[in-house]
Design a protein around this motif. Structure first.
Motif, PDB file in Angstrom:
ATOM      1  N   UNK A 303     -19.346  -7.202   9.445  1.00 31.87           N
ATOM      2  CA  UNK A 303     -20.652  -7.220  10.111  1.00 31.87           C
ATOM      3  C   UNK A 303     -20.875  -5.958  10.931  1.00 31.87           C
ATOM      4  N   UNK A 304     -20.306  -4.815  10.496  1.00 37.49           N
ATOM      5  CA  UNK A 304     -20.650  -3.530  11.112  1.00 37.49           C
ATOM      6  C   UNK A 304     -22.138  -3.322  10.939  1.00 37.49           C
ATOM      7  N   UNK A 305     -22.854  -3.315  12.052  1.00 35.86           N
ATOM      8  CA  UNK A 305     -24.315  -3.323  12.007  1.00 35.86           C
ATOM      9  C   UNK A 305     -24.842  -2.124  11.235  1.00 35.86           C
ATOM     10  N   UNK A 306     -25.711  -2.415  10.284  1.00 36.10           N
ATOM     11  CA  UNK A 306     -26.274  -1.369   9.441  1.00 36.10           C
ATOM     12  C   UNK A 306     -25.567  -1.242   8.111  1.00 36.10           C
ATOM     13  N   UNK A 329     -23.831  -4.648  -0.058  1.00 32.82           N
ATOM     14  CA  UNK A 329     -24.044  -4.183   1.305  1.00 32.82           C
ATOM     15  C   UNK A 329     -25.531  -4.362   1.596  1.00 32.82           C
ATOM     16  N   UNK A 330     -25.844  -4.689   2.835  1.00 34.28           N
ATOM     17  CA  UNK A 330     -27.238  -4.954   3.176  1.00 34.28           C
ATOM     18  C   UNK A 330     -28.098  -3.741   2.862  1.00 34.28           C
ATOM     19  N   UNK A 331     -29.253  -3.979   2.295  1.00 34.28           N
ATOM     20  CA  UNK A 331     -30.270  -2.987   1.940  1.00 34.28           C
ATOM     21  C   UNK A 331     -29.837  -2.036   0.834  1.00 34.28           C
ATOM     22  N   UNK A 332     -28.733  -2.327   0.174  1.00 35.36           N
ATOM     23  CA  UNK A 332     -28.291  -1.489  -0.933  1.00 35.36           C
ATOM     24  C   UNK A 332     -28.378  -2.279  -2.225  1.00 35.36           C
ATOM     25  N   UNK A 373     -24.906  -0.456  15.799  1.00 37.14           N
ATOM     26  CA  UNK A 373     -24.682  -1.185  17.057  1.00 37.14           C
ATOM     27  C   UNK A 373     -24.898  -0.273  18.255  1.00 37.14           C
ATOM     28  N   UNK A 374     -24.942   1.039  18.043  1.00 37.45           N
ATOM     29  CA  UNK A 374     -25.130   1.982  19.156  1.00 37.45           C
ATOM     30  C   UNK A 374     -26.602   2.254  19.424  1.00 37.45           C
ATOM     31  N   UNK A 375     -27.455   2.165  18.402  1.00 37.61           N
ATOM     32  CA  UNK A 375     -28.861   2.478  18.621  1.00 37.61           C
ATOM     33  C   UNK A 375     -29.747   1.240  18.628  1.00 37.61           C
ATOM     34  N   UNK A 376     -29.132   0.072  18.681  1.00 36.49           N
ATOM     35  CA  UNK A 376     -29.866  -1.186  18.883  1.00 36.49           C
ATOM     36  C   UNK A 376     -29.049  -2.060  19.815  1.00 36.49           C
TER      37      UNK A 376
END
Lengths: 518, 84
Positions: A303-306, A329-332, A373-376
């Protein structure tokens, strides 16, 4: 690749040799394997010749018990008697209308009805009759019922003569059936090895029949491996002699396009667990024809964000066959084995404090890239709208404090109702493309939640979704064998338009049941 | 030359043996000057697409014109239905 072969040459290779000599034994082995491992009730419709067309179009039976609600051999005698303009259909265990076990009453031509059990027979099922039924009380129309062996055990071992003996009988005989099914699997593997040698060659024949026909030099029958790119999309690299043959079938100009009966496969939209923390969607798609019927289950394992990633587990619909591995992977875009996909796991966004879409378009119309996780704030972006003369500045923050150090994206001087792209700020890497609503105002309480997926959600388990794959009725028999035993597929067409008939693989094997599994 | 069956069931045109003048189902039959079935389908698609404007797309217009010259009708729908 146009081989310039005649239709006769194609029929010899694909029909009489490949299907007739190699796939036919494979089909037989599959049927025997299933007979000792499944619990089907198969039906042969015999002597249905009272009229020009069949009286029975479809029939299913359940609760069959040899010599109890059928003859000892498993026969049922069928009678069609006119009832006004409709038909009474009755099933008997013996000639002369003796041993009535089931019936339907007043069924119209072409109609379907559930069977009604008679004399506490325990028989059930359904029947579809022909569009032009002919009366028949000759006892020449029979149903021969073939019940798979595992389904016979509880019917015969009824504990009438003792529980302990039946318990051990069940154990011993069930083990025997499993052994027989396993031996059929060994036979199937031997047939596939022979098919490979026939096509590609062996030590005594360096160029096999298949390679000689196509004039190529493949070293495998089928190859299908994952082909990932650098950004997380996964395609498939497919090759091998059967794929070369598939292309040649489609390109044939002399004999005309060569094809077998197709297999129509559908994959439903993703169904997401209600307890998931993450929100997303996967659209329905059409897998390749070799994709098996069954359920694909996906669980979040990273669940590494992004870059959330899922693993998959596939469970076949009609056997215990399973498959598992690294999934999307999400969005791929992700293409799986067995011709599944490609699918894309899309996010489903949500927003707060703008339910009527006054300030922004619906959350579903936003496009966010580069989120981490750093920019949200665990997937949440906090939004501030400020007036800029007659237009608006829109700022996105990774913290509810809206501190300037937490500014991650910004769009300036945006007109009401206009589309905008908020570009990254403070080297955040995130970008938001969206549209303003029709009634914006200077507010700072709206959030956009990306709803990222979790390895451990609030319920303590992985976020999960499933996709069901189904195969339409009457799939091509050759194509089904290739899909389920070789993970392969050939060029195909709709039934009655094919160049290579399924009859090549059926010839001399076993009787055609009303509903074919193999 | 590739002989194509132009199907009416929504499937793509299908190559037929050269000595066959009708497909397994309804639809016209045409001959296409091509080296493979795949190329024949591409030529047919280009030939039967909406007319390309010579003014706005001269290359496309030339390609469509060339594609149309590569097609010969063998059996029309009207003839198949028994019309005069």
């Amino acid at each position: 690749m146009n081989l310039g072969k005649t239709l006769a040459e194609w029929k010899r290779l694909l029909g009489r040799e490949f299907a007739g000599l190699l796939l036919a034994p494979l089909r037989e082995a599959r049927e025997i394997r299933d007979k000792y491992s499944l619990e089907r009730t198969q039906i042969l419709n015999i002597g249905d010749r009272a009229g020009a067309t069949a009286n029975i179009i479809a029939l299913t039976l359940a609760g069959v018990n040899y010599s109890v609600n059928t003859s000892v051999e498993g026969r049922l005698y069928v009678r069609f008697v006119a009832n006004g303009g409709d038909w009474d259909v009755s099933f008997y265990t013996a000639v002369g209308a003796a041993g009535l076990v089931a019936h339907v009453t007043a069924l119209a031509d072409g109609g379907t009805a559930a069977l009604v059990a008679d004399n506490a027979s325990g028989l059930s099922g359904s029947i579809t009759i022909g569009a032009a039924v002919t009366a028949d009380a000759t006892d020449r129309h029979m149903i021969l019922v073939i019940v798979d062996y595992p389904a016979r055990l509880p019917k015969a071992l009824t504990q009438t003569d003792g529980i302990e003996d039946d318990m051990h009988s069940q154990r011993i005989i069930a083990a025997l059936y499993a052994t027989i099914a396993s031996l059929e699997e060994q036979k199937i593997r031997a047939i596939i090895a022979a098919a490979t040698a026939w096509a590609l060659g062996d030590a005594d024949n360096l160029v096999g029949r298949g390679l000689d026909f196509t004039g190529t030099a493949e070293t495998t029958l089928v190859e299908d491996v994952a082909d990932p790119d650098a950004s997380g999309n996964v395609a498939r690299s497919r090759g091998g002699w059967l794929y070369t043959l598939k292309d040649a079938m489609e390109d044939e100009a002399t004999g005309g396009e060569i094809d077998i009966v197709k297999r129509v496969v559908s994959a439903a939209a993703g169904v997401f667990e209600a307890g998931n923390d993450g929100l997303g969607s996967v659209a329905a798609h059409t897998p390749r024809e070799k994709c098996r019927a069954g359920t694909w289950s996906f669980e979040c394992v990273d669940d590494t964000l992004g870059r959330e990633r899922f693993n998959y587990n596939f469970r076949a619909a009609d056997s215990d066959d399973t498959l598992n591995g690294t999934g999307p992977q999400v969005k791929k875009e992700w293409s799986g084995p067995q011709g599944f996909g490609p699918i894309t796991l899309a996010r489903t966004y949500s927003k707060t404090n703008d339910g009527a879409d006054l300030r922004f378009d619906a959350a579903s119309l936003a496009v966010v890239t580069g989120e981490t996780s750093l920019n949200t704030d665990d997937g949440v972006l906090y939004i501030k709208i400020e007036a800029n003369a007659a237009n608006w500045d829109i700022s996105f923050y990774s913290a509810s404090s809206l501190h300037s150090s937490k500014l991650v994206a910004k769009a300036t001087n945006i007109v009401t109702n206009a589309a905008f792209t908020a570009t990254e700020q403070n080297a955040s890497g995130v970008e938001v493309s969206w549209s303003m609503g029709g009634t914006p105002s200077a507010v700072s309480n709206i959030t956009l939640d990306l709803n990222p997926f979790k390895v451990e959600n609030a319920g303590g388990v992985r976020d999960r979704f499933t996709i069901a794959v189904t195969v339409a009725a009457l799939p091509g028999v050759i194509q089904t064998i290739l899909a389920e035993e070789l993970e392969a597929e050939l060029n195909s067409d709709t039934l009655a338009s094919e160049a290579i008939s399924d009859d090549y693989v059926k010839a001399g094997t076993f009787h055609p049941f009303i509903t074919l599994r193999n | 030359m590739v002989r194509l069956w132009i199907r009416e069931d929504g499937e793509q045109p299908k190559a037929l043996p050269g000595d066959v003048t009708a497909g397994p189902g309804p639809g016209a039959v045409v001959d296409v000057q091509a080296r493979s079935s795949r190329e024949a389908r591409e030529v047919y698609a280009r030939a039967t697409a909406a007319d390309v404007s010579e003014e706005t797309d001269p290359q496309g217009w030339l390609a469509q014109r060339a594609a149309r010259k590569r097609i010969t009708t063998v059996r029309t729908l009207a003839r198949m239905r028994g019309d005069a």
